[in-house]
Scaffold this motif. Structure first.
Motif, PDB file in Angstrom:
ATOM      1  N   ASP A 348       0.839  -1.204   0.000  1.00  0.00           N
ATOM      2  CA  ASP A 348       0.000   0.000   0.000  1.00  0.00           C
ATOM      3  C   ASP A 348       0.873   1.253   0.000  1.00  0.00           C
ATOM      4  O   ASP A 348       0.609   2.228  -0.721  1.00  0.00           O
ATOM      5  CB  ASP A 348      -0.909  -0.009   1.232  1.00  0.00           C
ATOM      6  N   ALA A 349       1.949   1.221   0.782  1.00  0.00           N
ATOM      7  CA  ALA A 349       2.866   2.366   0.843  1.00  0.00           C
ATOM      8  C   ALA A 349       3.563   2.573  -0.505  1.00  0.00           C
ATOM      9  O   ALA A 349       3.744   3.717  -0.940  1.00  0.00           O
ATOM     10  CB  ALA A 349       3.901   2.134   1.943  1.00  0.00           C
ATOM     11  N   VAL A 350       3.929   1.484  -1.175  1.00  0.00           N
ATOM     12  CA  VAL A 350       4.590   1.600  -2.481  1.00  0.00           C
ATOM     13  C   VAL A 350       3.646   2.228  -3.505  1.00  0.00           C
ATOM     14  O   VAL A 350       4.053   3.112  -4.273  1.00  0.00           O
ATOM     15  CB  VAL A 350       5.077   0.223  -2.977  1.00  0.00           C
ATOM     16  N   VAL A 351       2.386   1.799  -3.525  1.00  0.00           N
ATOM     17  CA  VAL A 351       1.413   2.366  -4.465  1.00  0.00           C
ATOM     18  C   VAL A 351       1.258   3.864  -4.223  1.00  0.00           C
ATOM     19  O   VAL A 351       1.240   4.664  -5.172  1.00  0.00           O
ATOM     20  CB  VAL A 351       0.041   1.649  -4.348  1.00  0.00           C
ATOM     21  N   HIS A 352       1.174   4.263  -2.967  1.00  0.00           N
ATOM     22  CA  HIS A 352       1.068   5.686  -2.636  1.00  0.00           C
ATOM     23  C   HIS A 352       2.334   6.445  -3.042  1.00  0.00           C
ATOM     24  O   HIS A 352       2.268   7.556  -3.572  1.00  0.00           O
ATOM     25  CB  HIS A 352       0.807   5.880  -1.139  1.00  0.00           C
ATOM     26  N   GLU A 353       3.496   5.829  -2.795  1.00  0.00           N
ATOM     27  CA  GLU A 353       4.757   6.488  -3.115  1.00  0.00           C
ATOM     28  C   GLU A 353       4.925   6.638  -4.626  1.00  0.00           C
ATOM     29  O   GLU A 353       5.482   7.635  -5.096  1.00  0.00           O
ATOM     30  CB  GLU A 353       5.927   5.710  -2.509  1.00  0.00           C
ATOM     31  N   ILE A 354       4.436   5.669  -5.385  1.00  0.00           N
ATOM     32  CA  ILE A 354       4.469   5.799  -6.849  1.00  0.00           C
ATOM     33  C   ILE A 354       3.689   7.037  -7.268  1.00  0.00           C
ATOM     34  O   ILE A 354       4.168   7.860  -8.050  1.00  0.00           O
ATOM     35  CB  ILE A 354       3.889   4.533  -7.527  1.00  0.00           C
ATOM     36  N   GLN A 355       2.487   7.185  -6.730  1.00  0.00           N
ATOM     37  CA  GLN A 355       1.661   8.336  -7.091  1.00  0.00           C
ATOM     38  C   GLN A 355       2.291   9.650  -6.637  1.00  0.00           C
ATOM     39  O   GLN A 355       2.233  10.644  -7.360  1.00  0.00           O
ATOM     40  CB  GLN A 355       0.265   8.197  -6.487  1.00  0.00           C
TER      41      GLN A 355
END
Length: 489
Positions: A348-355
């Motif tokens: 979840d943190a990676v998806v947010h960090e991508i955005q």
């Protein structure tokens, strides 16, 4: 002769009064660099890195300052506090849509993205209601995304681990999800119309993000000259033709008691309001609204996915940690679902960090104030364009230490739990927040977990040599071209 002298004096007085009035208003606008005649401040900005220019100007003039694009003033809001105060705390006053002449020529003030006032309120309210009725944010749409993600996995397996450009395949999922909502049908990945539709959307996004289009926005007279804007106009005309064909098919098979999709719901509303002279539910408005939803819903998600894969190629250690979490929580055989997200804080943190890192629309879509207002001691006249720097929020150094680094720990606490942030505004904020935010979040999580559940991501060069610098960042952020090998696991 006396009459001509009298008229000349009167005209001169009117001109002087107008100039004085403009100077008076300008004096109450936020401060900013002195504009040049005709061109304004555009020569003082780095056309290839607007964000850097805005950051430097904010250091000199503060978080609220004025720029002139041509002869029109634009008030710039830089930093979380100023953006929040405008878009959230004074949401209604800042809910107008600013001028974007190139797109305005296409949309004519219609649709849900580039409309304003009562028209925008009615169409947006209708879109939200219908999209919810058609399953957005519910289990039904999750099931569709899961099925489409498996179709993507099958298509990726057919590459047999050979290097490929993932752009088209990654766009297939959001395109088919949006198509199922609007047209009640999905396209086969080999369908030529499908290929053409996605090609138009990708090309349009690239064209709109070039410095030339921004120049055309400042000087609309350039629309009459040769240039890439004409390719944009041709592409959008072809898209409109495709949409109108779909609408015609729906008209011929419409059952008012059993609406199948977005088009049916709009046609039924049109029939209900056919006796209302000023109704916003017209054929023209439907076509542009569908155009808006298609382009916004497909390009934003597919570009984020594409850039996300590039970042994971650059950081194989992050991909490995996601795959460990997938193995622990989901396993190899069960398909990922949204309930898994709460048990997968790192993913979840990676998806947010991508955005956050991608910063898809750095200066947001242009806003405008809906009435004369005073903001932080400055007078902003009704209709003034507002530029909100989302980069300044997503790259805030205090909220996200070392923001230039791709680091999932920006969204993790000391115990490894997912950490929310008010500064996470990739979808904008306030009344103009993206209507497809919930759908996009669902697509990003499910597609990325499906890909990493089934494949190892292999770059063509050493990860250290991968260039992740965007190819364009003027209006939207466009990732550089790259190829990738999907190795089945």
């Amino acid at each position: 002769m006396d009459l001509f002298i009298f008229l000349g004096i009167g005209l001169s007085c009117l001109i002087l009064l107008s100039l004085w009035n403009q100077s008076y208003v300008k004096g109450q606008l936020p401060p900013g660099p002195t504009p040049f005649p005709i061109v304004g401040n555009i020569l003082q900005l780095n056309s290839k890195n607007i964000n850097k220019s805005l950051s430097m100007l904010a250091q000199e003039y503060g978080p609220v300052f004025t720029l002139y694009f041509g002869m029109k003033p634009t008030v710039v809001l830089h930093g979380y506090e100023a953006v929040k105060e405008a878009l959230i705390d004074q949401a209604e006053e800042f809910s107008g849509r600013g001028s974007f002449p190139v797109i305005d020529k296409i949309c004519q003030g219609l649709g849900v993205v580039f409309s304003s006032g009562e028209r925008w309120k009615q169409i947006r309210r209708f879109c939200l209601m219908v999209l919810r009725n058609l399953g957005m944010g519910k289990k039904t749409i999750e099931d569709r995304i899961q099925e489409e993600a498996l179709c993507l996995v099958d298509a990726l397996k057919k590459t047999n681990g050979s290097p490929c450009d993932p752009s088209f395949l990654l766009a297939c999922v959001p395109c088919n999800i949006i198509s199922s909502i609007i047209f009640q049908n999905r396209f086969d990945y080999d369908d030529k119309k499908f290929h053409r539709l996605i090609a138009y959307i990708h090309e349009n996004a690239r064209i709109v993000s070039t410095p030339w289009i921004q120049l055309c926005n400042v000087f609309p007279v350039l629309h009459y000259l040769p240039g890439s804007h004409n390719v944009l106009f041709k592409n959008t005309a072809d898209q409109q033709k495709f949409i109108l064909e779909k609408i015609k098919e729906h008209q011929e098979s419409l059952d008012p008691n059993n609406p199948r999709d977005f088009i049916d719901h709009f046609l039924i509303r049109m029939e209900k309001e056919k006796h209302i002279k000023q109704s916003e539910f017209t054929m023209e408005n439907m076509a542009i609204t569908i155009f808006d939803i298609l382009n916004a819903g497909i390009e934003t998600t597919s570009t984020t996915l594409r850039y996300g894969l590039l970042l994971l190629l650059k950081h194989p250690e992050i991909s490995a940690r996601i795959q460990e979490e997938i193995e622990r929580v989901i396993g190899k055989n069960r398909r990922p679902c949204m309930q898994d997200r709460s048990r997968m804080p790192y993913t979840d943190a990676v998806v947010h960090e991508i955005q956050r890192f991608v910063d898809l629309v750095p200066t947001n879509l242009p806003h405008a104030v809906t009435k004369d207002i005073w903001f932080r001691g400055y007078f902003i006249p009704k209709g003034t364009n507002i530029l909100t720097s989302l980069t300044s929020v997503l790259y805030d150094e205090k909220e996200f230490p070392n923001p230039e680094k791709f680091d999932p720990s920006h969204f993790l606490d000391a115990n490894g739990n997912f950490k929310k942030s008010d500064y996470f505004m990739p979808f904008s904020a306030g009344k103009r927040v993206c209507i497809g935010e919930g759908l996009a979040r669902m697509e990003l999580f499910l597609v990325l977990t499906n890909i990493l559940q089934h494949f190892m991501l292999k770059p063509l060069v050493d990860p250290k040599d991968l260039d992740i610098t965007p190819s364009l960042t003027v209006f939207g952020t466009i990732p550089p071209f790259f190829e990738i090998s999907f190795i089945p696991v």
